[in-house]
Motif scaffolding. Structure first.
Motif, PDB file in Angstrom:
ATOM      1  N   GLY A  94       0.812  -1.205   0.000  1.00  0.00           N
ATOM      2  CA  GLY A  94       0.000   0.000   0.000  1.00  0.00           C
ATOM      3  C   GLY A  94       0.845   1.254   0.000  1.00  0.00           C
ATOM      4  O   GLY A  94       0.538   2.227  -0.693  1.00  0.00           O
ATOM      5  N   LEU A  95       1.923   1.235   0.761  1.00  0.00           N
ATOM      6  CA  LEU A  95       2.820   2.394   0.815  1.00  0.00           C
ATOM      7  C   LEU A  95       3.401   2.687  -0.574  1.00  0.00           C
ATOM      8  O   LEU A  95       3.505   3.853  -0.975  1.00  0.00           O
ATOM      9  CB  LEU A  95       3.941   2.124   1.815  1.00  0.00           C
ATOM     10  N   ARG A  96       3.734   1.649  -1.306  1.00  0.00           N
ATOM     11  CA  ARG A  96       4.264   1.843  -2.659  1.00  0.00           C
ATOM     12  C   ARG A  96       3.201   2.410  -3.601  1.00  0.00           C
ATOM     13  O   ARG A  96       3.537   3.030  -4.624  1.00  0.00           O
ATOM     14  CB  ARG A  96       4.811   0.523  -3.208  1.00  0.00           C
ATOM     15  N   ARG A  97       1.944   2.185  -3.286  1.00  0.00           N
ATOM     16  CA  ARG A  97       0.869   2.630  -4.183  1.00  0.00           C
ATOM     17  C   ARG A  97       0.364   4.038  -3.889  1.00  0.00           C
ATOM     18  O   ARG A  97      -0.492   4.549  -4.623  1.00  0.00           O
ATOM     19  CB  ARG A  97      -0.320   1.661  -4.086  1.00  0.00           C
ATOM     20  N   GLY A 121       1.937 -12.737  10.119  1.00  0.00           N
ATOM     21  CA  GLY A 121       2.769 -12.643  11.325  1.00  0.00           C
ATOM     22  C   GLY A 121       3.879 -11.635  11.224  1.00  0.00           C
ATOM     23  O   GLY A 121       4.899 -11.760  11.915  1.00  0.00           O
ATOM     24  N   LEU A 122       3.693 -10.609  10.381  1.00  0.00           N
ATOM     25  CA  LEU A 122       4.723  -9.584  10.252  1.00  0.00           C
ATOM     26  C   LEU A 122       4.804  -8.755  11.531  1.00  0.00           C
ATOM     27  O   LEU A 122       3.843  -8.659  12.289  1.00  0.00           O
ATOM     28  CB  LEU A 122       4.421  -8.679   9.057  1.00  0.00           C
ATOM     29  N   ARG A 123       5.932  -8.162  11.772  1.00  0.00           N
ATOM     30  CA  ARG A 123       6.132  -7.368  12.983  1.00  0.00           C
ATOM     31  C   ARG A 123       5.126  -6.227  13.042  1.00  0.00           C
ATOM     32  O   ARG A 123       4.964  -5.474  12.076  1.00  0.00           O
ATOM     33  CB  ARG A 123       7.550  -6.817  13.030  1.00  0.00           C
ATOM     34  N   VAL A 124       4.464  -6.086  14.185  1.00  0.00           N
ATOM     35  CA  VAL A 124       3.469  -5.029  14.347  1.00  0.00           C
ATOM     36  C   VAL A 124       4.110  -3.659  14.157  1.00  0.00           C
ATOM     37  O   VAL A 124       3.503  -2.745  13.580  1.00  0.00           O
ATOM     38  CB  VAL A 124       2.779  -5.135  15.721  1.00  0.00           C
ATOM     39  N   GLU A 125       5.335  -3.501  14.628  1.00  0.00           N
ATOM     40  CA  GLU A 125       6.035  -2.225  14.481  1.00  0.00           C
ATOM     41  C   GLU A 125       6.191  -1.850  13.002  1.00  0.00           C
ATOM     42  O   GLU A 125       6.079  -0.674  12.638  1.00  0.00           O
ATOM     43  CB  GLU A 125       7.408  -2.281  15.149  1.00  0.00           C
ATOM     44  N   GLU A 126       6.446  -2.859  12.173  1.00  0.00           N
ATOM     45  CA  GLU A 126       6.602  -2.612  10.739  1.00  0.00           C
ATOM     46  C   GLU A 126       5.269  -2.199  10.122  1.00  0.00           C
ATOM     47  O   GLU A 126       5.206  -1.268   9.306  1.00  0.00           O
ATOM     48  CB  GLU A 126       7.131  -3.885  10.066  1.00  0.00           C
ATOM     49  N   THR A 127       4.209  -2.902  10.501  1.00  0.00           N
ATOM     50  CA  THR A 127       2.885  -2.575   9.988  1.00  0.00           C
ATOM     51  C   THR A 127       2.496  -1.153  10.383  1.00  0.00           C
ATOM     52  O   THR A 127       2.008  -0.370   9.562  1.00  0.00           O
ATOM     53  CB  THR A 127       1.835  -3.567  10.537  1.00  0.00           C
ATOM     54  N   ALA A 129       4.469   1.337  11.187  1.00  0.00           N
ATOM     55  CA  ALA A 129       5.323   2.317  10.509  1.00  0.00           C
ATOM     56  C   ALA A 129       4.854   2.542   9.071  1.00  0.00           C
ATOM     57  O   ALA A 129       4.836   3.683   8.584  1.00  0.00           O
ATOM     58  CB  ALA A 129       6.775   1.847  10.522  1.00  0.00           C
ATOM     59  N   ASN A 130       4.467   1.473   8.379  1.00  0.00           N
ATOM     60  CA  ASN A 130       3.983   1.609   7.006  1.00  0.00           C
ATOM     61  C   ASN A 130       2.678   2.412   6.957  1.00  0.00           C
ATOM     62  O   ASN A 130       2.514   3.304   6.119  1.00  0.00           O
ATOM     63  CB  ASN A 130       3.759   0.235   6.382  1.00  0.00           C
ATOM     64  N   LEU A 131       1.748   2.073   7.858  1.00  0.00           N
ATOM     65  CA  LEU A 131       0.487   2.808   7.901  1.00  0.00           C
ATOM     66  C   LEU A 131       0.728   4.282   8.228  1.00  0.00           C
ATOM     67  O   LEU A 131       0.084   5.178   7.668  1.00  0.00           O
ATOM     68  CB  LEU A 131      -0.456   2.193   8.929  1.00  0.00           C
ATOM     69  N   GLN A 136       0.740   9.920   6.620  1.00  0.00           N
ATOM     70  CA  GLN A 136       1.483  11.180   6.510  1.00  0.00           C
ATOM     71  C   GLN A 136       1.454  11.709   5.077  1.00  0.00           C
ATOM     72  O   GLN A 136       1.204  12.895   4.845  1.00  0.00           O
ATOM     73  CB  GLN A 136       2.925  10.977   6.969  1.00  0.00           C
ATOM     74  N   GLN A 137       1.703  10.829   4.110  1.00  0.00           N
ATOM     75  CA  GLN A 137       1.732  11.265   2.717  1.00  0.00           C
ATOM     76  C   GLN A 137       0.360  11.733   2.248  1.00  0.00           C
ATOM     77  O   GLN A 137       0.243  12.724   1.517  1.00  0.00           O
ATOM     78  CB  GLN A 137       2.245  10.138   1.823  1.00  0.00           C
ATOM     79  N   LEU A 138      -0.689  11.029   2.669  1.00  0.00           N
ATOM     80  CA  LEU A 138      -2.038  11.432   2.284  1.00  0.00           C
ATOM     81  C   LEU A 138      -2.407  12.769   2.927  1.00  0.00           C
ATOM     82  O   LEU A 138      -2.957  13.655   2.263  1.00  0.00           O
ATOM     83  CB  LEU A 138      -3.045  10.349   2.681  1.00  0.00           C
ATOM     84  N   GLN A 139      -2.081  12.928   4.201  1.00  0.00           N
ATOM     85  CA  GLN A 139      -2.412  14.185   4.874  1.00  0.00           C
ATOM     86  C   GLN A 139      -1.617  15.352   4.298  1.00  0.00           C
ATOM     87  O   GLN A 139      -2.140  16.467   4.185  1.00  0.00           O
ATOM     88  CB  GLN A 139      -2.152  14.059   6.370  1.00  0.00           C
ATOM     89  N   GLN A 140      -0.383  15.103   3.915  1.00  0.00           N
ATOM     90  CA  GLN A 140       0.430  16.171   3.329  1.00  0.00           C
ATOM     91  C   GLN A 140      -0.173  16.681   2.026  1.00  0.00           C
ATOM     92  O   GLN A 140       0.035  17.835   1.647  1.00  0.00           O
ATOM     93  CB  GLN A 140       1.860  15.684   3.096  1.00  0.00           C
ATOM     94  N   SER A 141      -0.934  15.827   1.342  1.00  0.00           N
ATOM     95  CA  SER A 141      -1.586  16.233   0.096  1.00  0.00           C
ATOM     96  C   SER A 141      -2.918  16.929   0.345  1.00  0.00           C
ATOM     97  O   SER A 141      -3.581  17.366  -0.597  1.00  0.00           O
ATOM     98  CB  SER A 141      -1.823  15.001  -0.794  1.00  0.00           C
ATOM     99  N   GLY A 142      -3.320  17.016   1.617  1.00  0.00           N
ATOM    100  CA  GLY A 142      -4.596  17.638   1.945  1.00  0.00           C
ATOM    101  C   GLY A 142      -5.761  16.670   1.981  1.00  0.00           C
ATOM    102  O   GLY A 142      -6.920  17.092   2.078  1.00  0.00           O
ATOM    103  N   THR A 143      -5.484  15.383   1.916  1.00  0.00           N
ATOM    104  CA  THR A 143      -6.530  14.364   1.902  1.00  0.00           C
ATOM    105  C   THR A 143      -6.981  14.029   3.316  1.00  0.00           C
ATOM    106  O   THR A 143      -6.157  13.854   4.212  1.00  0.00           O
ATOM    107  CB  THR A 143      -6.008  13.080   1.224  1.00  0.00           C
ATOM    108  N   GLN A 144      -8.296  13.925   3.504  1.00  0.00           N
ATOM    109  CA  GLN A 144      -8.855  13.462   4.770  1.00  0.00           C
ATOM    110  C   GLN A 144      -8.790  11.933   4.804  1.00  0.00           C
ATOM    111  O   GLN A 144      -9.308  11.262   3.905  1.00  0.00           O
ATOM    112  CB  GLN A 144     -10.310  13.900   4.902  1.00  0.00           C
TER     113      GLN A 144
END
Length: 233
Positions: A94-97, A121-127, A129-131, A136-144
């Motif tokens: 999702g982050l790449r998209r 079973g991926l690390r929760v910290e990684e999940t 951080a990606n979210l 952050q990127q969506l909010q920086q664009s002004g997206t709710q």
């Protein structure tokens, strides 16, 4: 024979935990939306997620974004809903998209990701951080951003489950996001609202999800309407 084969495929998909499921590319969906007729000037809501958003196993007009579009139209809320779900998607994918999502110039993004991370079973910290980077990127664009939380089956252990479920309210609080505490609330584990795989909702299940979702979505939409009308005056 064809129906039995389809059901067997769905059960296999459930067994491996949403791994390598195929579906409409969210990138393709967003590109199509970005290139659509300029006559449709409605603000855009992008449903950004995995197979639960893409609607694996149901017809295109039975997915939750399609049902949400119908309900918004009936309520007189002038928005266009775009389905940008990709089956098997993780938060890393999702982050790449995100750049593709932003190409459609969304006013609102309903973010439903993380289930596949948990099932693998991926690390929760990684999940988390990606979210966080997606938000952050969506909010920086002004997206709710509206964040949809997820839960996992109990066999993943108490510590992992607790950490996984906490990440959604934690992110919602930190970034001041409207939160849908559990995307599958009232639908998960229902024999009548899920397909044979026990994971993906039926058309009736998606209608139930949208009904629940509207309670949190409508105040956001009406608030955006007031802001837009105020800016025009």
């Amino acid at each position: 024979m064809e129906r039995r084969s389809k059901l067997r495929t769905l059960r296999i998909a459930a067994y491996v935990g949403w791994l390598l499921l195929t579906g409409l590319s969210g990138e393709r969906a967003v590109v199509l939306a970005a290139g659509a007729s300029s006559v449709d000037d409605r603000p855009r809501i992008v449903a950004f997620g995995d197979s639960l958003t893409a609607g694996l196993g149901v017809a295109a007009d039975e997915t939750y974004p399609a049902e949400l579009q119908r309900r918004l139209d009936a309520l007189g809320l002038r928005y266009r809903v775009i389905n940008a779900g990709v089956s098997g998607e993780t938060t890393a994918g999702g982050l790449r998209r995100v750049p593709w999502i932003l190409r459609s110039k969304p006013e609102i993004v309903i973010l439903e990701l993380g289930a596949n991370d948990g099932l693998r079973g991926l690390r929760v910290e990684e999940t988390k951080a990606n979210l966080e980077r997606i938000i952050q990127q969506l909010q920086q664009s002004g997206t709710q951003v509206i964040l949809a939380g997820m839960k996992l089956p109990p066999n993943y252990g108490h510590d992992y489950l607790s950490a996984f479920e906490r990440l959604y309210p934690d992110l919602a609080t930190r970034y001041r996001l409207p939160l849908i505490p559990f995307f599958l609330e009232g639908v998960a584990a229902s024999n009548t609202l899920n397909q044979a795989d026990g994971i993906h909702p039926t058309a009736h299940g998606y209608r139930a999800i949208v009904e629940m979702m509207l309670g949190r979505l409508q105040p956001v939409l009406k608030g955006r309407e007031k802001m837009r009308n105020g800016a025009k005056q």
